[in-house]
Write a protein that holds these residues in place. Structure first.
Motif, PDB file in Angstrom:
ATOM      1  N   VAL B 250      44.877  54.848  38.509  1.00 16.92           N
ATOM      2  CA  VAL B 250      43.376  55.314  38.989  1.00 16.92           C
ATOM      3  C   VAL B 250      42.213  54.687  37.954  1.00 16.92           C
ATOM      4  O   VAL B 250      41.480  54.443  37.861  1.00 16.92           O
ATOM      5  N   ALA B 251      42.367  55.112  36.256  1.00 21.75           N
ATOM      6  CA  ALA B 251      41.995  54.212  35.749  1.00 21.75           C
ATOM      7  C   ALA B 251      41.540  53.147  35.354  1.00 21.75           C
ATOM      8  O   ALA B 251      41.060  52.351  35.348  1.00 21.75           O
ATOM      9  N   HIS B 254      39.771  51.784  38.249  1.00 21.03           N
ATOM     10  CA  HIS B 254      38.379  52.299  37.888  1.00 21.03           C
ATOM     11  C   HIS B 254      37.813  51.475  37.618  1.00 21.03           C
ATOM     12  O   HIS B 254      36.485  51.400  37.168  1.00 21.03           O
ATOM     13  N   ALA B 255      38.473  50.611  36.504  1.00 21.73           N
ATOM     14  CA  ALA B 255      37.932  49.671  35.752  1.00 21.73           C
ATOM     15  C   ALA B 255      37.370  48.495  36.527  1.00 21.73           C
ATOM     16  O   ALA B 255      36.423  47.229  36.172  1.00 21.73           O
ATOM     17  N   VAL B 256      39.084  47.518  37.116  1.00 22.06           N
ATOM     18  CA  VAL B 256      38.821  46.629  37.857  1.00 22.06           C
ATOM     19  C   VAL B 256      37.226  47.159  39.532  1.00 22.06           C
ATOM     20  O   VAL B 256      36.942  45.305  39.545  1.00 22.06           O
ATOM     21  N   PHE B 258      34.495  48.672  38.988  1.00 32.10           N
ATOM     22  CA  PHE B 258      33.127  48.008  39.051  1.00 32.10           C
ATOM     23  C   PHE B 258      32.948  46.232  39.183  1.00 32.10           C
ATOM     24  O   PHE B 258      31.829  46.161  39.677  1.00 32.10           O
ATOM     25  N   VAL B 274      34.995  55.553  43.492  1.00 29.84           N
ATOM     26  CA  VAL B 274      35.899  56.466  43.797  1.00 29.84           C
ATOM     27  C   VAL B 274      36.542  56.477  44.937  1.00 29.84           C
ATOM     28  O   VAL B 274      37.621  56.956  44.441  1.00 29.84           O
TER      29      VAL B 274
END
Lengths: 293, 325
Positions: B250-251, B254-256, B258, B274
Motif C-alpha cells: 500500500v505504501a 501510494h508513492a507511485v 502520485f 486511494v
C-alpha cells in the motif's frame, strides 16, 4: 501599502476534498483586498510521496510550478502546508545547488520554461502576517470571536524543518513554541488554547500504511484540544483538516475515548471574524458539524 | 575573547523525578535558580545534583557533544544537555522550563532511561561497514570526495537517541525502527566500500518496514548533529525503488500513484490514488468516504479539473522520470 497580489498555488485538496477551503480563501482574499492569480497550470507538488518514488521528477514538476509564478513576477502563495514544504524545499535545493538547477532547467527548456529562483514562496498564513499585518486584521474585525476558546493546530509542514521554513517568511517561528496561528486567533478576537499537541503531527501521511498510528495521532490532537477546553480547532493545513474533521471515528477507537471537535480552516476563522456570510465559507462541507455558526 | 558581559536571570525548573525501584508514579520537583548566560543545560543538571539533591540521576560523559550520552528533553525539545545553551532555552521557552528524560515511559531513574529498544533496532540494520578488506594492500583504497559526500553527513550520528525518542511513530509503535536506525542503514548503504547485499531488504522487511514514517520532521529538528534523518529515510525509499527491491504494497503504490495521477491529469486524483494504493482494501474506507461524499468532499474522476498545459506535464514526466516500479 499598494494592493497585495500573489500567484495562488491551490494544491489538489482545495479543489477536491476541501472545497470549503477554496471558497473561504477567495472570500477572505476578497475581503482583505488581496488579489490572487490562480496558477491553473500547476501540477501536484508530490506531497512528499512522489519524492519517495522519484525525487528528480518531483523537483522538475515543482520547479515548473514556481516558473509559472515567476512568469507573473509574483510571490507564490500556498494554502496547504505540504504544498508549502515541497515547493519551498524545491526552491531551497535549486537555489543552493547550481548543478541541480542546471539539470532541472535542461528539462524545463523542453517545454519552454525556466526556473530562475526569483519568486518567493510563502503560505497564506505568513503572507497575512508578514505582508498584510495582524494589526490591520484586528481593525477590520466586525464579529470578534471572543466567546470561543480556539485550539490552534499548526501542522508539521509549516513549522518543520525550521531552517527551511524560516527562510521563507519574515516572522521567525519556533517549531517547539510556534506563535503565528495563536497571534492570528488573538487578532480575530478569540481566546487561544494552549495544549501539548498543537505543534504535533496529525498522522495524515501514514494513514494508508500505518492506520493505527495515524489514527492515534489524530485522536491525541483532538483530545489535547478538548482537555484544553477548546470549543473548536483551527488549522492552516487542509490535510490536517481532513484528518481531524473526517477521521474522528478511527481516532476515537485508536485512543479509546470519544473525541470530536469542529475544525475550521484558518481562512474560515478569519472570514467569520471579518463578517463574511457563513455560506461563503463552506461550513456545510464539514463532516464534523460546525454547530456554532 | 568575547566582549559580551555575563548576565544572570532567575529560572524556575520543573524537573521529572522517578525511581523505578520505589516510586509507583513519577512526579515533578521544582527548583528555582539564578542562571548565567554562559551555562549549558548540563550545568543545571549538575547544580541540581550538587546543590539540591545528591540522588538526582542523569547520564553524562564527554561534555563535548560527541558521546551522545546526555540527551534529555527541555520543554519537550530533545537536546544534548552539554551542547544546549541556557540562553537559547530561555529565549525559546521563557523562564519556566520543564526538564524530562528523552522518554518518560522508558524512565528508570530521573533522566536515565532504558535505551534497549534504541540499541536493539540499531543493531538490526547491520550498522557497520560490511566489506572484504585486503589486509595487505599494495595501494591505497581511495574514496573520492563525491563518494564521501554521498553519505550526506549520516556518519556524524552519535547515537544519542534524540531523534528516536522525538519520533511519534516510535512512541506509538514498537515495530517501527525509527529515524536513527534508518539513518544508520543509509550511512552504510551509501558507502561505496560497503558490500552488504541484504541490508536494504532487511530494512524494508523488518518490523513495520521503512514506510511508516509520518513525515513530521520531528527527527530533523531534534538531531543535535543536523543529520536530517528523515531525508535519509526518503533516500532509502528512493534506493528501494531504484534497485527494484520495492515490493508492491500500500505504501509503495501510494508513492507511485502520485506519478500515475500527475501523468493523467496533472493534479492528484485523490479518490483514484486511494483506490490504486489500497486495491480491494478500499472497502475499509467506504464508511468515511460515504460521509465525505454526502458533504461534497469527493470529486468523481470525470469531475476533476485537469492542469492547464497538461501536455507540458506529460512531456516532463516522460523525459524526467528516473524511477521504475
Amino acid at each position: 501599502m499598494g494592493k497585495l497580489k500573489y500567484a495562488l498555488f491551490t494544491g489538489c485538496t482545495a479543489k477536491q476534498s476541501t472545497p470549503e477551503q477554496m471558497m473561504s480563501t477567495m472570500a477572505v482574499a476578497d475581503k482583505l483586498g488581496i488579489e490572487l492569480v490562480e496558477l491553473t497550470e500547476a501540477s501536484c507538488c508530490g506531497a512528499s510521496h512522489l519524492q519517495d518514488y522519484d525525487d528528480f521528477l518531483s523537483l522538475v514538476l515543482n520547479a515548473r510550478n514556481i516558473a509559472y509564478a515567476e512568469k507573473h513576477g509574483l510571490t507564490m502563495v500556498t494554502i496547504c502546508n505540504t504544498c508549502q514544504l515541497n515547493t519551498a524545499m524545491t526552491k531551497h535545493r535549486l537555489d543552493n545547488n547550481a548543478d541541480l538547477k542546471a539539470r532541472v532547467n535542461e528539462k524545463l527548456e523542453e517545454v519552454g520554461l525556466v526556473y530562475a529562483g526569483t519568486s518567493k514562496i510563502t503560505h497564506f498564513l505568513y503572507a497575512i502576517i508578514d505582508d498584510f499585518g495582524l494589526d490591520k486584521i484586528k481593525e477590520m474585525v466586525v464579529t470578534p470571536l471572543s466567546q470561543f476558546n480556539i485550539a490552534p493546530f499548526y501542522g508539521c509542514h509549516n513549522i518543520r524543518p525550521s531552517e527551511l521554513q524560516n527562510e521563507t517568511h519574515d516572522t521567525p517561528e519556533n517549531p517547539y513554541n510556534p506563535t503565528s496561528l495563536d497571534d492570528l486567533i488573538i487578532a480575530c478576537g478569540g481566546n487561544t488554547v494552549d495544549y501539548d499537541e498543537k505543534n504535533k503531527c496529525c498522522g495524515f501521511h501514514a494513514e494508508l500504511q500505518a492506520p493505527k498510528v495515524a489514527a492515534a495521532l489524530t485522536g491525541n490532537a483532538i483530545a489535547g484540544a478538548m482537555d484544553g477546553n477548546a470549543d473548536w480547532m483551527v488549522t492552516p493545513c487542509p490535510l490536517c483538516h481532513l484528518k481531524l474533521d473526517t477521521q474522528t471515528h478511527h481516532a476515537s477507537v485508536a485512543i479509546g475515548r470519544e473525541v470530536s471537535l469542529p475544525v475550521l480552516h484558518m481562512q474560515q476563522m478569519i472570514g467569520l471574524a471579518l463578517g463574511c456570510p457563513p455560506e461563503t465559507l463552506g461550513m456545510k462541507h464539514h463532516v464534523t458539524k460546525v454547530d456554532f455558526v | 575573547m568575547s566582549t559580551n558581559a555575563i548576565t544572570t536571570q532567575k529560572v524556575n525548573f520543573k524537573v521529572f523525578r522517578f525511581n523505578a525501584d520505589k516510586d509507583y508514579l513519577p512526579y515533578y520537583e521544582d527548583y528555582s535558580m539564578d542562571v548565567t548566560s554562559e551555562e549549558v543545560v548540563l550545568d543545571i543538571l549538575n547544580r541540581i545534583k550538587w546543590d539540591h539533591d545528591g540522588s538526582f540521576s542523569y547520564r553524562r560523559s564527554c561534555r563535548h557533544g560527541i558521546c551522545g550520552t546526555c540527551a534529555i528533553k527541555v520543554n519537550g525539545r530533545s537536546t544534548l544537555a552539554c551542547k544546549e545553551s541556557m540562553t537559547e532555552m530561555i529565549k525559546v521557552f521563557g523562564n519556566e522550563l520543564t526538564i524530562e528524560p528523552l522518554s518518560k515511559k522508558r524512565a528508570v531513574k530521573d533522566m536515565i532511561i532504558d535505551k534497549a529498544d534504541f540499541w536493539e533496532k540499531h543493531e538490526q540494520v547491520t550498522p557497520f561497514l560490511d566489506a572484504e578488506i585486503d589486509e595487505t594492500p599494495t595501494s591505497e583504497n581511495l574514496v573520492t570526495p563525491a563518494e564521501a559526500n554521498a553519505l550526506d553527513e549520516a556518519d556524524l550520528c552519535i547515537q544519542c537517541g534524540a531523534c528516536h525518542y522525538a519520533c511519534p511513530v516510535v512512541e506509538l509503535s514498537d515495530d517501527f525502527m525509527g529515524p536513527a536506525a534508518f539513518a544508520a542503514a543509509y550511512r552504510f548503504e551509501a558507502d561505496v566500500r560497503d558490500g552488504n547485499e541484504s541490508r536494504l531488504t532487511d530494512v524494508n522487511q523488518m518490523g513495520s518496514g521503512v514506510w511508516d514514517c509520518v513525515k513530521c520532521f520531528e527527527c530533523a529538528e531534534a538531531c543535535p548533529k543536523e543529520i536530517n534523518p528523515i531525508e535519509k529515510i526518503g533516500k532509502l525509499h528512493n534506493m528501494l525503488f531504484q534497485s527494484g527491491q520495492a515490493d508492491s504494497n500500500v505504501a509503495t503504490r501510494h508513492a507511485v500513484g502520485f506519478e500515475k495521477s500527475i501523468k493523467r491529469v496533472g493534479v492528484l486524483d485523490e479518490g483514484g490514488l486511494v483506490l490504486y494504493s489500497e486495491l480491494a482494501g478500499i472497502v475499509k474506507h467506504m464508511p468515511v468516504a460515504i460521509k465525505m461524499f454526502s458533504k461534497g468532499k469527493i470529486v468523481p474522476p470525470w469531475g476533476i479539473t485537469k492542469s492547464d498545459n497538461l501536455d507540458e506535464i506529460q512531456k516532463l514526466v516522460k523525459s524526467s522520470s528516473t524511477a521504475k516500479f
